[in-house]
Design a protein around this motif. Structure first.
Motif, PDB file in Angstrom:
ATOM      1  N   SER A 260       0.828  -1.203   0.000  1.00  0.00           N
ATOM      2  CA  SER A 260       0.000   0.000   0.000  1.00  0.00           C
ATOM      3  C   SER A 260       0.867   1.259   0.000  1.00  0.00           C
ATOM      4  O   SER A 260       2.028   1.240   0.431  1.00  0.00           O
ATOM      5  CB  SER A 260      -0.936   0.017   1.207  1.00  0.00           C
TER       6      SER A 260
ATOM      7  N   ASN B 196      -3.508  -0.727  -1.697  1.00  0.00           N
ATOM      8  CA  ASN B 196      -4.276   0.512  -1.649  1.00  0.00           C
ATOM      9  C   ASN B 196      -3.403   1.713  -1.999  1.00  0.00           C
ATOM     10  O   ASN B 196      -2.186   1.707  -1.782  1.00  0.00           O
ATOM     11  CB  ASN B 196      -4.843   0.737  -0.245  1.00  0.00           C
TER      12      ASN B 196
ATOM     13  N   SER C  74      -6.257   0.501  -8.007  1.00  0.00           N
ATOM     14  CA  SER C  74      -4.874   0.976  -7.967  1.00  0.00           C
ATOM     15  C   SER C  74      -4.045   0.508  -9.159  1.00  0.00           C
ATOM     16  O   SER C  74      -3.200   1.241  -9.658  1.00  0.00           O
ATOM     17  CB  SER C  74      -4.204   0.556  -6.654  1.00  0.00           C
TER      18      SER C  74
ATOM     19  N   THR D 220     -10.805  -0.078   4.340  1.00  0.00           N
ATOM     20  CA  THR D 220     -10.870   0.028   2.889  1.00  0.00           C
ATOM     21  C   THR D 220     -11.044  -1.341   2.237  1.00  0.00           C
ATOM     22  O   THR D 220     -11.012  -2.379   2.908  1.00  0.00           O
ATOM     23  CB  THR D 220      -9.592   0.681   2.346  1.00  0.00           C
TER      24      THR D 220
END
Length: 222
Positions: A168, A186, A216, A198
């Protein structure tokens, strides 16, 4: 007195910064930089030789040199993750840098190939995995978990008990409320205020943060 020798992967800004930090704030002497041959556009970096990654282990054997991969967050950190795997396949041990100007507490540990810069406030009972970058000035709250291959930029507030999953990216000045989970892959945008957990591969922007329609892996340039 330097007691260890290091090879750094990379010749861009992140590698230049990493080399400076290791030289002036660690037991390591940086012996060389390395990069894939198609990206080798200079012969020296910080006054040290730049060599091809294809045969780096023959010039700087893993038995004598440790290794650090100084690459940014491209492709949700998968580029840096892949180079770490390649370096380990060559037999290298990956080291980490934790700034002497970071705040940590007894018992703190991080994994391999972590880069933790100055003014990070890492509270007790924080767990940090492998290949994690914490740029300057973050607050990492107590009992939080940061999994492998994450990148947290600057002045991010991670409240207590948060769980940031692998690969992430969290942008500058983002804020995470306590006890939420940032799922894997993320992207949390700069200035986002994240108040809820999330979904995997999500992209979150705004205050309070909302998910974009894109995932993403659909974004260019990150």
């Amino acid at each position: 007195m330097k007691s260890k020798k290091l090879v750094i992967f990379g010749i861009a800004e992140q590698a230049e910064i990493a080399g400076y930090l290791f030289e002036f704030d660690s037991l390591y002497e940086v012996s060389a930089y390395t990069v894939h041959s198609e990206y080798k556009n200079k012969q020296k970096m910080n006054g040290k030789p730049v060599v091809n990654f294809d045969d780096v282990e023959h010039r700087y054997p893993p038995e004598e040199y440790d290794f650090f991969v100084a690459v940014g967050y491209s492709d949700t950190n998968k580029l840096r993750e892949g180079i770490c795997k390649s370096a380990k396949q060559k037999g290298y041990s990956l080291t980490s840098y934790v700034s002497s100007k970071a705040i940590t507490w007894p018992g703190f540990k991080c994994g391999e190939n972590c880069l933790i810069l100055e003014s990070n406030n890492i509270q007790p009972y924080v767990s940090i995995g492998n290949n994690v970058t914490l740029w300057s000035g973050n607050h990492i709250g107590h009992h939080s978990i940061i999994e492998d291959n994450a990148f947290i930029s600057s002045h991010v507030v991670v409240s207590g008990g948060c769980h940031i999953k692998r690969n992430s990216f969290i942008g500058v000045n983002a804020t995470l409320r306590d006890h939420i989970c940032v799922e894997e892959y993320n992207i949390i945008a700069a200035g986002a205020l994240l108040t809820k957990s999330t979904a995997a591969y999500g992209v979150y922007v705004g205050a309070p943060a909302k998910p974009l329609d894109k995932k993403s892996f659909e974004l260019d340039g990150i």
